[in-house]
Write a protein that holds these residues in place. Structure first.
Motif, PDB file in Angstrom:
ATOM      1  N   THR B  87      56.917  53.787  -2.100  1.00  0.00           N
ATOM      2  CA  THR B  87      55.796  53.744  -1.153  1.00  0.00           C
ATOM      3  C   THR B  87      54.755  52.687  -1.500  1.00  0.00           C
ATOM      4  O   THR B  87      54.440  51.832  -0.664  1.00  0.00           O
ATOM      5  N   CYS B  91      54.076  49.111   0.603  1.00  0.00           N
ATOM      6  CA  CYS B  91      52.757  48.718   1.118  1.00  0.00           C
ATOM      7  C   CYS B  91      52.405  47.296   0.706  1.00  0.00           C
ATOM      8  O   CYS B  91      51.687  46.591   1.414  1.00  0.00           O
ATOM      9  N   VAL B  95      53.446  44.812   4.554  1.00  0.00           N
ATOM     10  CA  VAL B  95      52.132  45.325   4.952  1.00  0.00           C
ATOM     11  C   VAL B  95      52.106  45.885   6.375  1.00  0.00           C
ATOM     12  O   VAL B  95      51.637  46.999   6.598  1.00  0.00           O
ATOM     13  N   ALA B  98      54.073  49.032   6.736  1.00  0.00           N
ATOM     14  CA  ALA B  98      53.414  50.106   5.993  1.00  0.00           C
ATOM     15  C   ALA B  98      52.209  50.630   6.768  1.00  0.00           C
ATOM     16  O   ALA B  98      51.971  51.837   6.825  1.00  0.00           O
ATOM     17  N   LEU B  99      51.475  49.731   7.399  1.00  0.00           N
ATOM     18  CA  LEU B  99      50.308  50.169   8.169  1.00  0.00           C
ATOM     19  C   LEU B  99      50.728  51.038   9.342  1.00  0.00           C
ATOM     20  O   LEU B  99      50.071  52.026   9.668  1.00  0.00           O
ATOM     21  N   THR B 102      51.693  54.433   7.897  1.00  0.00           N
ATOM     22  CA  THR B 102      50.607  55.234   7.328  1.00  0.00           C
ATOM     23  C   THR B 102      49.513  55.568   8.322  1.00  0.00           C
ATOM     24  O   THR B 102      48.851  56.579   8.182  1.00  0.00           O
ATOM     25  N   VAL B 159      48.415  55.824  -1.522  1.00  0.00           N
ATOM     26  CA  VAL B 159      48.220  54.519  -0.880  1.00  0.00           C
ATOM     27  C   VAL B 159      47.221  54.587   0.268  1.00  0.00           C
ATOM     28  O   VAL B 159      46.521  53.612   0.550  1.00  0.00           O
ATOM     29  N   ARG B 160      47.130  55.727   0.913  1.00  0.00           N
ATOM     30  CA  ARG B 160      46.179  55.843   2.019  1.00  0.00           C
ATOM     31  C   ARG B 160      44.734  55.708   1.549  1.00  0.00           C
ATOM     32  O   ARG B 160      43.838  55.447   2.353  1.00  0.00           O
ATOM     33  N   LEU B 163      44.660  51.651   1.904  1.00  0.00           N
ATOM     34  CA  LEU B 163      44.882  51.100   3.233  1.00  0.00           C
ATOM     35  C   LEU B 163      43.819  51.634   4.168  1.00  0.00           C
ATOM     36  O   LEU B 163      43.386  52.756   3.982  1.00  0.00           O
TER      37      LEU B 163
END
Lengths: 187, 187
Positions: B87, B91, B95, B98-99, B102, B159-160, B163
DNA sequence: CCCATAATAGAACATTTTTTCTAGAACATA
DNA sequence: TATGTTCTAGAAAAAATGTTCTATTATGGG
Protein backbone atom coordinates in the motif's frame (compact mmCIF):
# COMPACT_ATOMS: atom_id res chain seq x y z
CA UNK A 1 -41.11 33.42 20.01
CA UNK A 2 -42.24 32.65 16.47
CA UNK A 3 -43.12 29.32 15.03
CA UNK A 4 -41.17 26.49 16.69
CA UNK A 5 -38.99 24.36 14.50
CA UNK A 6 -40.39 20.99 13.61
CA UNK A 7 -37.20 18.99 13.18
CA UNK A 8 -33.76 18.61 14.67
CA UNK A 9 -30.44 19.34 12.99
CA UNK A 10 -29.58 15.80 13.94
CA UNK A 11 -32.32 14.41 11.73
CA UNK A 12 -31.00 16.25 8.71
CA UNK A 13 -27.42 15.26 9.46
CA UNK A 14 -28.52 11.66 9.66
CA UNK A 15 -30.09 12.03 6.23
CA UNK A 16 -26.83 13.46 4.93
CA UNK A 17 -24.98 10.47 6.33
CA UNK A 18 -27.48 8.14 4.77
CA UNK A 19 -27.15 9.71 1.34
CA UNK A 20 -23.37 9.63 1.58
CA UNK A 21 -23.46 5.93 2.26
CA UNK A 22 -26.31 4.88 -0.02
CA UNK A 23 -25.79 7.11 -3.01
CA UNK A 24 -22.17 8.05 -2.54
CA UNK A 25 -23.15 11.71 -2.83
CA UNK A 26 -25.39 14.23 -1.16
CA UNK A 27 -28.27 15.57 -3.28
CA UNK A 28 -30.56 18.04 -1.62
CA UNK A 29 -33.62 16.32 -2.98
CA UNK A 30 -32.46 13.07 -1.41
CA UNK A 31 -31.85 14.80 1.92
CA UNK A 32 -35.26 16.45 2.01
CA UNK A 33 -36.92 13.17 1.09
CA UNK A 34 -35.01 11.16 3.67
CA UNK A 35 -35.38 13.66 6.49
CA UNK A 36 -38.93 14.57 5.43
CA UNK A 37 -38.13 18.25 5.60
CA UNK A 38 -38.97 20.80 2.91
CA UNK A 39 -36.29 22.54 0.89
CA UNK A 40 -37.54 25.83 2.27
CA UNK A 41 -36.76 24.67 5.77
CA UNK A 42 -33.31 23.50 4.83
CA UNK A 43 -32.48 26.85 3.28
CA UNK A 44 -34.02 28.73 6.17
CA UNK A 45 -31.83 26.92 8.64
CA UNK A 46 -28.61 26.24 6.77
CA UNK A 47 -28.57 28.93 4.11
CA UNK A 48 -27.30 26.76 1.30
CA UNK A 49 -26.18 23.30 0.41
CA UNK A 50 -22.63 24.22 1.34
CA UNK A 51 -23.88 25.50 4.68
CA UNK A 52 -25.65 22.24 5.37
CA UNK A 53 -22.60 20.17 4.49
CA UNK A 54 -20.36 22.34 6.61
CA UNK A 55 -22.76 22.15 9.54
CA UNK A 56 -22.93 18.38 9.37
CA UNK A 57 -19.15 18.15 9.19
CA UNK A 58 -18.57 20.51 12.10
CA UNK A 59 -21.10 18.63 14.17
CA UNK A 60 -19.41 15.30 13.55
CA UNK A 61 -15.86 16.58 13.96
CA UNK A 62 -16.70 18.43 17.16
CA UNK A 63 -18.50 15.50 18.74
CA UNK A 64 -15.66 13.14 17.95
CA UNK A 65 -12.92 15.45 19.13
CA UNK A 66 -14.66 16.07 22.43
CA UNK A 67 -14.49 12.42 23.25
CA UNK A 68 -11.09 11.88 21.75
CA UNK A 69 -9.39 14.70 23.60
CA UNK A 70 -11.06 13.78 26.87
CA UNK A 71 -9.72 10.24 26.54
CA UNK A 72 -6.31 11.48 25.51
CA UNK A 73 -5.90 13.79 28.46
CA UNK A 74 -7.22 11.47 31.13
CA UNK A 75 -4.54 9.72 33.20
CA UNK A 76 -4.20 6.05 32.28
CA UNK A 77 -2.04 3.01 32.84
CA UNK A 78 -1.70 2.52 29.08
CA UNK A 79 -1.36 6.07 27.79
CA UNK A 80 -3.15 6.53 24.47
CA UNK A 81 -5.03 3.28 24.44
CA UNK A 82 -8.30 4.84 25.57
CA UNK A 83 -7.96 7.50 22.88
CA UNK A 84 -7.34 4.87 20.22
CA UNK A 85 -10.51 3.08 21.29
CA UNK A 86 -12.67 6.19 21.05
CA UNK A 87 -13.04 5.65 17.31
CA UNK A 88 -14.69 2.21 17.43
CA UNK A 89 -16.82 3.32 20.37
CA UNK A 90 -17.91 6.42 18.48
CA UNK A 91 -18.92 4.27 15.52
CA UNK A 92 -21.13 2.19 17.76
CA UNK A 93 -23.03 4.88 19.57
CA UNK A 94 -22.98 7.78 17.14
CA UNK A 95 -23.52 5.95 13.89
CA UNK A 96 -24.60 8.89 11.74
CA UNK A 97 -21.79 11.16 12.85
CA UNK A 98 -19.30 8.35 12.46
CA UNK A 99 -20.48 7.68 8.92
CA UNK A 100 -20.04 11.31 8.03
CA UNK A 101 -16.57 11.33 9.51
CA UNK A 102 -15.48 8.12 7.88
CA UNK A 103 -17.08 8.43 4.46
CA UNK A 104 -17.26 12.18 3.93
CA UNK A 105 -14.36 13.88 2.22
CA UNK A 106 -13.23 17.03 3.87
CA UNK A 107 -13.10 18.86 0.54
CA UNK A 108 -16.73 18.08 -0.15
CA UNK A 109 -18.05 18.54 3.37
CA UNK A 110 -16.28 21.82 4.01
CA UNK A 111 -15.79 23.28 0.55
CA UNK A 112 -13.99 26.46 -0.34
CA UNK A 113 -17.40 28.06 -0.77
CA UNK A 114 -18.59 27.18 2.70
CA UNK A 115 -19.44 30.11 5.00
CA UNK A 116 -16.17 31.70 6.23
CA UNK A 117 -17.18 31.56 9.88
CA UNK A 118 -17.73 27.83 9.62
CA UNK A 119 -14.39 27.37 7.95
CA UNK A 120 -12.81 29.34 10.77
CA UNK A 121 -14.57 27.18 13.32
CA UNK A 122 -13.19 24.06 11.69
CA UNK A 123 -9.69 25.48 11.75
CA UNK A 124 -10.18 26.16 15.42
CA UNK A 125 -11.29 22.60 16.11
CA UNK A 126 -8.40 21.18 14.14
CA UNK A 127 -5.95 23.38 15.96
CA UNK A 128 -7.24 22.20 19.29
CA UNK A 129 -6.90 18.62 18.21
CA UNK A 130 -3.42 19.06 16.85
CA UNK A 131 -2.31 20.72 20.08
CA UNK A 132 -3.65 17.81 22.09
CA UNK A 133 -1.75 15.31 20.00
CA UNK A 134 1.46 17.30 20.18
CA UNK A 135 1.27 17.58 23.91
CA UNK A 136 0.71 13.87 24.22
CA UNK A 137 3.60 13.09 21.90
CA UNK A 138 5.94 15.36 23.84
CA UNK A 139 4.92 13.91 27.19
CA UNK A 140 5.41 10.39 25.95
CA UNK A 141 8.59 11.16 24.10
CA UNK A 142 7.21 9.79 20.85
CA UNK A 143 7.39 11.15 17.31
CA UNK A 144 4.17 12.93 16.41
CA UNK A 145 3.72 10.87 13.27
CA UNK A 146 3.82 7.63 15.22
CA UNK A 147 1.20 9.01 17.58
CA UNK A 148 -1.05 10.06 14.72
CA UNK A 149 -0.79 6.61 13.24
CA UNK A 150 -1.54 4.85 16.50
CA UNK A 151 -4.37 7.05 17.72
CA UNK A 152 -6.02 8.08 14.47
CA UNK A 153 -4.79 6.18 11.44
CA UNK A 154 -5.05 2.65 12.75
CA UNK A 155 -8.39 3.01 14.53
CA UNK A 156 -9.88 4.67 11.43
CA UNK A 157 -8.44 2.03 9.17
CA UNK A 158 -9.90 -0.62 11.42
CA UNK A 159 -13.46 0.66 11.56
CA UNK A 160 -13.55 1.45 7.86
CA UNK A 161 -13.25 -2.26 7.19
CA UNK A 162 -16.74 -2.64 8.61
CA UNK A 163 -18.55 0.57 7.82
CA UNK A 164 -20.91 1.22 6.27
CA UNK A 165 -22.38 -2.26 6.01
CA UNK A 166 -22.15 -4.03 9.30
CA UNK A 167 -21.63 -2.85 12.83
CA UNK A 168 -18.12 -2.59 14.18
CA UNK A 169 -17.50 -5.81 16.17
CA UNK A 170 -16.18 -5.74 19.70
CA UNK A 171 -13.18 -7.78 18.61
CA UNK A 172 -11.58 -4.84 16.82
CA UNK A 173 -10.91 -3.16 20.13
CA UNK A 174 -8.54 -5.92 21.10
CA UNK A 175 -6.87 -5.93 17.70
CA UNK A 176 -6.44 -2.18 17.77
CA UNK A 177 -4.84 -2.50 21.18
CA UNK A 178 -2.49 -5.18 19.89
CA UNK A 179 -1.43 -3.09 16.92
CA UNK A 180 -1.13 0.18 18.75
CA UNK A 181 0.78 -0.91 21.84
CA UNK A 182 4.19 -1.42 20.20
CA UNK A 183 3.89 1.96 18.49
CA UNK A 184 3.31 3.73 21.78
CA UNK A 185 6.17 2.15 23.71
CA UNK A 186 9.11 4.51 23.72
CA UNK A 187 11.84 2.95 21.64
CA UNK B 1 -6.86 1.82 -38.92
CA UNK B 2 -8.81 5.04 -38.50
CA UNK B 3 -7.69 8.09 -36.65
CA UNK B 4 -5.32 7.26 -33.81
CA UNK B 5 -6.30 8.24 -30.32
CA UNK B 6 -4.68 11.36 -29.01
CA UNK B 7 -4.68 10.65 -25.28
CA UNK B 8 -4.24 7.79 -22.87
CA UNK B 9 -6.83 6.40 -20.48
CA UNK B 10 -4.26 7.07 -17.84
CA UNK B 11 -4.40 10.81 -18.49
CA UNK B 12 -8.14 10.89 -17.97
CA UNK B 13 -7.94 8.73 -14.87
CA UNK B 14 -5.37 11.11 -13.45
CA UNK B 15 -7.79 13.95 -14.07
CA UNK B 16 -10.48 12.00 -12.25
CA UNK B 17 -8.13 11.54 -9.32
CA UNK B 18 -7.29 15.20 -9.35
CA UNK B 19 -10.94 16.26 -9.29
CA UNK B 20 -11.68 13.83 -6.50
CA UNK B 21 -8.95 15.36 -4.40
CA UNK B 22 -9.32 19.02 -5.32
CA UNK B 23 -13.07 19.37 -5.64
CA UNK B 24 -14.22 16.38 -3.65
CA UNK B 25 -16.34 15.32 -6.62
CA UNK B 26 -15.97 14.41 -10.26
CA UNK B 27 -17.63 16.78 -12.72
CA UNK B 28 -17.23 15.92 -16.36
CA UNK B 29 -16.43 19.50 -17.25
CA UNK B 30 -13.62 19.49 -14.70
CA UNK B 31 -12.26 16.24 -16.09
CA UNK B 32 -12.25 17.46 -19.69
CA UNK B 33 -10.59 20.70 -18.65
CA UNK B 34 -7.93 18.98 -16.55
CA UNK B 35 -7.16 16.25 -19.05
CA UNK B 36 -7.58 18.62 -22.04
CA UNK B 37 -9.82 16.15 -23.78
CA UNK B 38 -13.16 16.99 -25.37
CA UNK B 39 -16.43 15.66 -24.04
CA UNK B 40 -16.97 13.95 -27.37
CA UNK B 41 -13.81 11.93 -26.86
CA UNK B 42 -14.76 10.97 -23.34
CA UNK B 43 -18.12 9.70 -24.49
CA UNK B 44 -16.62 7.98 -27.48
CA UNK B 45 -14.24 6.05 -25.29
CA UNK B 46 -16.13 5.53 -22.05
CA UNK B 47 -19.76 5.78 -23.11
CA UNK B 48 -20.97 7.77 -20.13
CA UNK B 49 -19.89 9.38 -16.91
CA UNK B 50 -20.66 6.15 -15.09
CA UNK B 51 -18.55 4.27 -17.58
CA UNK B 52 -15.63 6.58 -17.00
CA UNK B 53 -15.88 6.29 -13.24
CA UNK B 54 -16.13 2.53 -13.42
CA UNK B 55 -13.15 2.32 -15.77
CA UNK B 56 -11.01 4.45 -13.47
CA UNK B 57 -12.00 2.34 -10.49
CA UNK B 58 -11.34 -0.96 -12.21
CA UNK B 59 -7.98 0.28 -13.39
CA UNK B 60 -6.92 1.31 -9.90
CA UNK B 61 -8.30 -1.76 -8.16
CA UNK B 62 -6.75 -4.13 -10.67
CA UNK B 63 -3.34 -2.50 -10.53
CA UNK B 64 -3.30 -2.57 -6.77
CA UNK B 65 -4.49 -6.12 -6.44
CA UNK B 66 -1.91 -7.39 -8.89
CA UNK B 67 0.86 -6.15 -6.67
CA UNK B 68 -0.88 -7.03 -3.44
CA UNK B 69 -1.60 -10.63 -4.36
CA UNK B 70 1.86 -11.15 -5.79
CA UNK B 71 3.38 -9.97 -2.51
CA UNK B 72 0.94 -12.05 -0.49
CA UNK B 73 1.69 -15.27 -2.29
CA UNK B 74 5.46 -14.92 -2.46
CA UNK B 75 7.35 -16.95 0.15
CA UNK B 76 8.76 -14.74 2.91
CA UNK B 77 10.43 -14.86 6.29
CA UNK B 78 7.78 -12.53 7.72
CA UNK B 79 4.60 -13.73 6.05
CA UNK B 80 2.27 -10.85 5.21
CA UNK B 81 4.70 -8.05 5.81
CA UNK B 82 5.48 -7.53 2.14
CA UNK B 83 1.77 -7.44 1.36
CA UNK B 84 1.17 -4.85 4.07
CA UNK B 85 3.87 -2.68 2.56
CA UNK B 86 2.42 -2.78 -0.93
CA UNK B 87 0.00 0.00 0.00
CA UNK B 88 2.59 2.67 0.87
CA UNK B 89 4.71 1.62 -2.10
CA UNK B 90 1.71 1.88 -4.40
CA UNK B 91 1.01 5.37 -3.12
CA UNK B 92 4.53 6.41 -4.00
CA UNK B 93 4.79 5.11 -7.51
CA UNK B 94 1.19 5.10 -8.69
CA UNK B 95 -0.03 8.34 -7.21
CA UNK B 96 -3.13 8.83 -9.34
CA UNK B 97 -4.36 5.29 -8.92
CA UNK B 98 -3.65 5.42 -5.22
CA UNK B 99 -5.64 8.63 -4.85
CA UNK B 100 -8.59 7.07 -6.60
CA UNK B 101 -8.37 4.02 -4.37
CA UNK B 102 -8.01 5.97 -1.14
CA UNK B 103 -10.39 8.86 -1.74
CA UNK B 104 -12.97 7.40 -4.10
CA UNK B 105 -16.04 5.79 -2.63
CA UNK B 106 -16.95 2.51 -4.15
CA UNK B 107 -20.60 3.52 -4.43
CA UNK B 108 -19.72 6.55 -6.48
CA UNK B 109 -16.96 5.00 -8.57
CA UNK B 110 -18.89 1.87 -9.46
CA UNK B 111 -22.51 2.90 -9.20
CA UNK B 112 -25.54 0.73 -9.68
CA UNK B 113 -25.92 2.27 -13.11
CA UNK B 114 -22.44 1.36 -14.26
CA UNK B 115 -22.19 -1.00 -17.25
CA UNK B 116 -23.03 -4.54 -16.10
CA UNK B 117 -19.92 -6.07 -17.61
CA UNK B 118 -17.76 -3.68 -15.63
CA UNK B 119 -19.65 -4.50 -12.46
CA UNK B 120 -19.07 -8.15 -13.15
CA UNK B 121 -15.40 -7.53 -13.69
CA UNK B 122 -15.15 -5.80 -10.34
CA UNK B 123 -16.87 -8.70 -8.62
CA UNK B 124 -14.37 -10.98 -10.24
CA UNK B 125 -11.44 -8.90 -9.00
CA UNK B 126 -12.86 -8.74 -5.53
CA UNK B 127 -13.44 -12.46 -5.47
CA UNK B 128 -9.85 -13.13 -6.45
CA UNK B 129 -8.66 -10.83 -3.70
CA UNK B 130 -10.88 -12.36 -1.07
CA UNK B 131 -9.72 -15.83 -2.01
CA UNK B 132 -6.10 -14.77 -1.66
CA UNK B 133 -6.72 -13.38 1.80
CA UNK B 134 -8.62 -16.44 2.91
CA UNK B 135 -5.91 -18.75 1.75
CA UNK B 136 -3.31 -16.73 3.58
CA UNK B 137 -5.38 -16.68 6.75
CA UNK B 138 -5.87 -20.43 6.64
CA UNK B 139 -2.22 -21.14 6.02
CA UNK B 140 -1.18 -18.89 8.86
CA UNK B 141 -3.90 -20.09 11.20
CA UNK B 142 -5.16 -16.58 11.77
CA UNK B 143 -8.71 -15.18 11.87
CA UNK B 144 -9.60 -13.57 8.57
CA UNK B 145 -10.62 -10.33 10.25
CA UNK B 146 -7.23 -9.96 11.86
CA UNK B 147 -5.57 -10.51 8.51
CA UNK B 148 -7.78 -7.91 6.83
CA UNK B 149 -6.88 -5.42 9.51
CA UNK B 150 -3.17 -6.08 9.29
CA UNK B 151 -2.84 -6.24 5.52
CA UNK B 152 -5.47 -3.75 4.41
CA UNK B 153 -6.93 -1.67 7.21
CA UNK B 154 -3.76 -0.55 8.90
CA UNK B 155 -1.75 0.21 5.76
CA UNK B 156 -4.68 2.17 4.33
CA UNK B 157 -5.19 4.03 7.57
CA UNK B 158 -1.51 4.87 7.61
CA UNK B 159 -1.24 6.30 4.11
CA UNK B 160 -4.49 8.21 4.40
CA UNK B 161 -2.83 10.32 7.07
CA UNK B 162 -0.62 11.75 4.35
CA UNK B 163 -2.68 11.69 1.19
CA UNK B 164 -3.63 13.74 -0.62
CA UNK B 165 -1.36 16.58 0.50
CA UNK B 166 2.13 15.31 0.98
CA UNK B 167 3.97 12.24 -0.14
CA UNK B 168 3.91 9.15 2.02
CA UNK B 169 7.19 9.18 4.00
CA UNK B 170 9.48 6.18 4.13
CA UNK B 171 9.09 6.05 7.89
CA UNK B 172 5.56 4.70 7.70
CA UNK B 173 6.86 1.40 6.39
CA UNK B 174 8.63 0.77 9.64
CA UNK B 175 5.65 1.85 11.69
CA UNK B 176 3.31 -0.35 9.69
CA UNK B 177 5.66 -3.26 10.29
CA UNK B 178 5.68 -2.54 14.01
CA UNK B 179 1.91 -2.41 14.20
CA UNK B 180 1.23 -5.36 11.97
CA UNK B 181 3.71 -7.86 13.37
CA UNK B 182 1.88 -8.70 16.63
CA UNK B 183 -1.37 -9.15 14.69
CA UNK B 184 0.19 -11.71 12.40
CA UNK B 185 1.85 -13.85 15.07
CA UNK B 186 -0.29 -16.85 15.79
CA UNK B 187 -1.76 -16.44 19.25
C1' DC C 1 -5.72 10.24 -54.51
C1' DC C 2 -9.96 8.65 -52.84
C1' DC C 3 -12.40 5.94 -49.62
C1' DA C 4 -13.46 3.58 -45.32
C1' DT C 5 -12.70 3.81 -40.64
C1' DA C 6 -12.05 5.60 -36.11
C1' DA C 7 -11.27 9.15 -33.44
C1' DT C 8 -11.62 14.29 -31.83
C1' DA C 9 -14.17 18.74 -31.19
C1' DG C 10 -17.45 21.47 -29.24
C1' DA C 11 -21.91 23.61 -29.72
C1' DA C 12 -26.69 22.39 -28.95
C1' DC C 13 -29.79 19.93 -26.24
C1' DA C 14 -31.83 17.62 -22.30
C1' DT C 15 -31.86 16.59 -17.70
C1' DT C 16 -30.88 17.18 -13.04
C1' DT C 17 -29.90 19.92 -9.10
C1' DT C 18 -29.79 24.00 -6.52
C1' DT C 19 -31.85 28.26 -5.18
C1' DT C 20 -35.38 31.68 -4.75
C1' DC C 21 -39.76 33.25 -3.71
C1' DT C 22 -44.53 33.80 -2.11
C1' DA C 23 -47.98 32.04 0.77
C1' DG C 24 -49.31 30.31 4.85
C1' DA C 25 -48.87 27.99 9.60
C1' DA C 26 -47.60 28.03 14.54
C1' DC C 27 -46.45 30.35 18.53
C1' DA C 28 -45.83 34.49 22.05
C1' DT C 29 -47.29 38.66 23.68
C1' DA C 30 -50.35 42.23 24.70
C1' DT D 1 -58.18 38.40 18.99
C1' DA D 2 -54.73 41.26 16.72
C1' DT D 3 -49.90 41.59 15.74
C1' DG D 4 -45.11 40.52 15.16
C1' DT D 5 -41.99 36.93 14.51
C1' DT D 6 -40.05 32.65 13.03
C1' DC D 7 -40.55 28.76 10.68
C1' DT D 8 -42.49 25.42 7.05
C1' DA D 9 -44.16 24.29 2.31
C1' DG D 10 -43.54 23.49 -2.27
C1' DA D 11 -43.88 25.34 -6.90
C1' DA D 12 -41.29 28.22 -10.02
C1' DA D 13 -36.98 29.94 -11.63
C1' DA D 14 -32.17 29.69 -12.24
C1' DA D 15 -27.94 27.40 -12.60
C1' DA D 16 -25.18 23.64 -13.34
C1' DT D 17 -24.36 19.17 -15.29
C1' DG D 18 -24.64 15.28 -18.34
C1' DT D 19 -25.57 13.66 -23.08
C1' DT D 20 -26.20 13.78 -27.97
C1' DC D 21 -25.18 15.01 -32.48
C1' DT D 22 -23.00 16.77 -36.63
C1' DA D 23 -18.87 18.27 -38.54
C1' DT D 24 -14.13 17.66 -38.86
C1' DT D 25 -9.51 15.52 -38.59
C1' DA D 26 -6.14 11.80 -38.96
C1' DT D 27 -4.63 7.39 -40.53
C1' DG D 28 -4.22 3.04 -43.64
C1' DG D 29 -5.39 0.53 -47.75
C1' DG D 30 -7.02 -0.04 -52.51
Amino acid sequence: MGRPSSFLDETVFAAVANCLVEQGEVRLQAVTATARVSTGSIYHRFGSREGLMAAAWLDAVGAFQDRFLAALEAPATSPGLAAALVTPAFCRDEVARALILTTGRRSEMMSDKAPPDMRARLDQLNGRSRAGLETFAREQGLPIERVRLALIGIPLGAVRLYLPDKAVPESVDGDIGTAVAPLLSAR
